[in-house]
Scaffold this motif. Sequence first.
Motif, mmCIF file in Angstrom:
data_model
loop_
_atom_site.group_PDB
_atom_site.id
_atom_site.type_symbol
_atom_site.label_atom_id
_atom_site.label_comp_id
_atom_site.label_asym_id
_atom_site.label_seq_id
_atom_site.Cartn_x
_atom_site.Cartn_y
_atom_site.Cartn_z
ATOM 1 N N THR A 30 0.841 -1.196 0.000
ATOM 2 C CA THR A 30 0.000 0.000 0.000
ATOM 3 C C THR A 30 0.873 1.241 0.000
ATOM 4 O OG1 THR A 30 -1.790 -1.125 1.188
ATOM 5 C CG2 THR A 30 -1.810 1.281 1.197
ATOM 6 N N LEU A 31 0.649 2.104 -0.992
ATOM 7 C CA LEU A 31 1.281 3.420 -1.009
ATOM 8 C C LEU A 31 0.235 4.419 -0.530
ATOM 9 C CD1 LEU A 31 3.343 3.600 -4.338
ATOM 10 C CD2 LEU A 31 4.181 3.309 -2.002
ATOM 11 N N SER A 32 0.564 5.170 0.507
ATOM 12 C CA SER A 32 -0.446 6.064 1.069
ATOM 13 C C SER A 32 0.176 7.336 1.612
ATOM 14 C CB SER A 32 -1.217 5.347 2.184
ATOM 15 O OG SER A 32 -0.344 5.000 3.247
ATOM 16 N N ASP A 33 -0.653 8.374 1.677
ATOM 17 C CA ASP A 33 -0.331 9.589 2.398
ATOM 18 C C ASP A 33 -1.539 9.954 3.250
ATOM 19 O OD1 ASP A 33 -2.188 10.716 0.658
ATOM 20 O OD2 ASP A 33 -0.666 11.604 -0.641
ATOM 21 N N GLU A 34 -1.615 11.169 3.704
ATOM 22 C CA GLU A 34 -2.706 11.544 4.611
ATOM 23 C C GLU A 34 -4.077 11.475 3.941
ATOM 24 O OE1 GLU A 34 -1.783 15.362 6.134
ATOM 25 O OE2 GLU A 34 -0.097 14.675 7.364
ATOM 26 N N ASP A 35 -4.106 11.673 2.616
ATOM 27 C CA ASP A 35 -5.395 11.800 1.931
ATOM 28 C C ASP A 35 -5.739 10.649 0.989
ATOM 29 O OD1 ASP A 35 -5.780 14.410 3.058
ATOM 30 O OD2 ASP A 35 -4.325 15.154 1.589
ATOM 31 N N TYR A 36 -4.777 9.770 0.726
ATOM 32 C CA TYR A 36 -5.010 8.791 -0.338
ATOM 33 C C TYR A 36 -4.209 7.528 -0.059
ATOM 34 C CZ TYR A 36 -4.954 6.765 -5.055
ATOM 35 O OH TYR A 36 -5.070 5.918 -6.133
ATOM 36 N N ALA A 37 -4.793 6.397 -0.425
ATOM 37 C CA ALA A 37 -4.099 5.118 -0.291
ATOM 38 C C ALA A 37 -4.350 4.279 -1.543
ATOM 39 C CB ALA A 37 -4.570 4.365 0.952
ATOM 40 N N CYS A 38 -3.291 3.719 -2.082
ATOM 41 C CA CYS A 38 -3.389 2.852 -3.259
ATOM 42 C C CYS A 38 -2.916 1.465 -2.874
ATOM 43 C CB CYS A 38 -2.545 3.400 -4.404
ATOM 44 S SG CYS A 38 -2.555 2.368 -5.892
ATOM 45 N N LYS A 39 -3.801 0.490 -3.024
ATOM 46 C CA LYS A 39 -3.477 -0.890 -2.679
ATOM 47 C C LYS A 39 -3.030 -1.616 -3.940
ATOM 48 C CE LYS A 39 -5.370 -4.947 -0.290
ATOM 49 N NZ LYS A 39 -6.602 -5.571 0.260
ATOM 50 N N ILE A 40 -1.835 -2.210 -3.885
ATOM 51 C CA ILE A 40 -1.183 -2.785 -5.061
ATOM 52 C C ILE A 40 -0.948 -4.270 -4.844
ATOM 53 C CG2 ILE A 40 0.838 -2.649 -6.571
ATOM 54 C CD1 ILE A 40 1.251 0.222 -5.304
ATOM 55 N N LEU A 41 -1.332 -5.084 -5.836
ATOM 56 C CA LEU A 41 -1.081 -6.516 -5.807
ATOM 57 C C LEU A 41 0.122 -6.829 -6.690
ATOM 58 C CD1 LEU A 41 -1.980 -9.424 -5.038
ATOM 59 C CD2 LEU A 41 -3.369 -9.422 -7.130
ATOM 60 N N LEU A 42 1.082 -7.552 -6.133
ATOM 61 C CA LEU A 42 2.265 -7.974 -6.870
ATOM 62 C C LEU A 42 2.201 -9.479 -7.091
ATOM 63 C CD1 LEU A 42 5.044 -6.013 -4.917
ATOM 64 C CD2 LEU A 42 3.646 -5.216 -6.842
ATOM 65 N N VAL A 43 2.281 -9.907 -8.353
ATOM 66 C CA VAL A 43 2.271 -11.328 -8.692
ATOM 67 C C VAL A 43 3.320 -11.587 -9.767
ATOM 68 C CG1 VAL A 43 -0.176 -11.628 -8.134
ATOM 69 C CG2 VAL A 43 0.486 -11.036 -10.471
ATOM 70 N N HIS A 44 3.652 -12.853 -9.949
ATOM 71 C CA HIS A 44 4.583 -13.164 -11.034
ATOM 72 C C HIS A 44 3.889 -13.094 -12.388
ATOM 73 C CE1 HIS A 44 7.866 -14.739 -13.311
ATOM 74 N NE2 HIS A 44 7.105 -15.701 -13.790
ATOM 75 N N ALA A 45 2.752 -13.759 -12.511
ATOM 76 C CA ALA A 45 2.048 -13.826 -13.801
ATOM 77 C C ALA A 45 0.622 -13.289 -13.677
ATOM 78 C CB ALA A 45 2.044 -15.259 -14.326
ATOM 79 N N THR A 46 -0.229 -13.990 -12.922
ATOM 80 C CA THR A 46 -1.583 -13.519 -12.601
ATOM 81 C C THR A 46 -1.896 -13.969 -11.176
ATOM 82 O OG1 THR A 46 -2.897 -15.473 -13.227
ATOM 83 C CG2 THR A 46 -2.220 -13.984 -15.026
ATOM 84 N N PRO A 47 -2.994 -13.484 -10.596
ATOM 85 C CA PRO A 47 -3.370 -13.957 -9.255
ATOM 86 C C PRO A 47 -3.799 -15.412 -9.253
ATOM 87 C CG PRO A 47 -4.504 -11.905 -9.806
ATOM 88 C CD PRO A 47 -3.890 -12.402 -11.066
ATOM 89 N N PHE A 48 -4.057 -15.969 -10.416
ATOM 90 C CA PHE A 48 -4.599 -17.312 -10.516
ATOM 91 C C PHE A 48 -3.524 -18.377 -10.763
ATOM 92 C CE2 PHE A 48 -7.361 -14.180 -12.749
ATOM 93 C CZ PHE A 48 -8.223 -13.940 -11.694
ATOM 94 N N SER A 49 -2.381 -17.964 -11.295
ATOM 95 C CA SER A 49 -1.330 -18.922 -11.657
ATOM 96 C C SER A 49 -0.024 -18.168 -11.871
ATOM 97 C CB SER A 49 -1.711 -19.661 -12.944
ATOM 98 O OG SER A 49 -0.613 -20.380 -13.467
ATOM 99 N N ASN A 50 1.105 -18.812 -11.520
ATOM 100 C CA ASN A 50 2.389 -18.148 -11.777
ATOM 101 C C ASN A 50 2.981 -18.530 -13.137
ATOM 102 O OD1 ASN A 50 3.543 -20.676 -11.436
ATOM 103 N ND2 ASN A 50 4.734 -20.154 -9.623
ATOM 104 N N ASP A 51 2.205 -19.239 -13.959
ATOM 105 C CA ASP A 51 2.692 -19.530 -15.313
ATOM 106 C C ASP A 51 1.648 -19.231 -16.397
ATOM 107 O OD1 ASP A 51 0.951 -21.628 -14.968
ATOM 108 O OD2 ASP A 51 2.457 -23.207 -15.176
#
Length: 242
Positions: A117-138
């Motif tokens: 999560t990148l955030s400051d006092e007024d805003y927060a951005c939630k970021i998902l990091l994966v290798h390929a997709t959330p469903f599979s790494n290939d």
Amino acid sequence: MKQIAIISDIHSNLTALIEVLADIKCKGIKDIYCLGDLVDFAPWGNEVIQLVRDLKIPCVMGNHDERIAFDLPIINLKHHHLQESLVRHKAITISKKEITEDHKKWLRTLPASLSVTLSDEDYACKILLVHATPFSNDEYLFEKDPKLGLAEYLSVHNYDTMVMGHTHQPYIQRSSGKLLINAGSVGRSREADRKASYCYLTLNKNKIEVEIVKIDYDTSFVAQQIYASEIPDFYGDFLLQK
């Protein structure tokens, strides 16, 4: 201003990784994340893993990392021609032999995804990091592919942004209001120029800005080191095809 850098698909290319890390340091970015595939196709698998470990870079498990960590069978890919299937089998077999047991044990601890999560006092951005997709790494997800199901997944799990690798081709696009980023490949780019690529995200005035960076490195040196190793020459030739 808050920033993170994201690297992916190093594939044992220590030379490219060092150049990318130097560029990230030059930009003053302290937080680095890795989307996996540390191993295979160049001679420095152990050195790459050790450097990532030494720098304490959070890392997800790529499909190549998983195969080496758990000694999974090598399955031919539909989009590979016969020659590439044969040399790929040999290169991965070499990694299985050369990666140390300690590093394999560490690879087995890597998660399938990371949430940042990148955030400051007024805003927060939630970021998902994966290798390929959330469903599979290939699973390959190219820029031209539809993203509707992925956008729905991100909405359900309250993510604003997703960063992936695996295809070795960077891109930035939006789908149903979600920001989707492919960081490309540090060590084995499939773009015509073969430059190392990574991306960095900046939280600036309540919005996320994304930059894909491409870095020159000595591909000729890496190719020569591949030729001098047991790794098939195919992987050195690949780096020199521009």
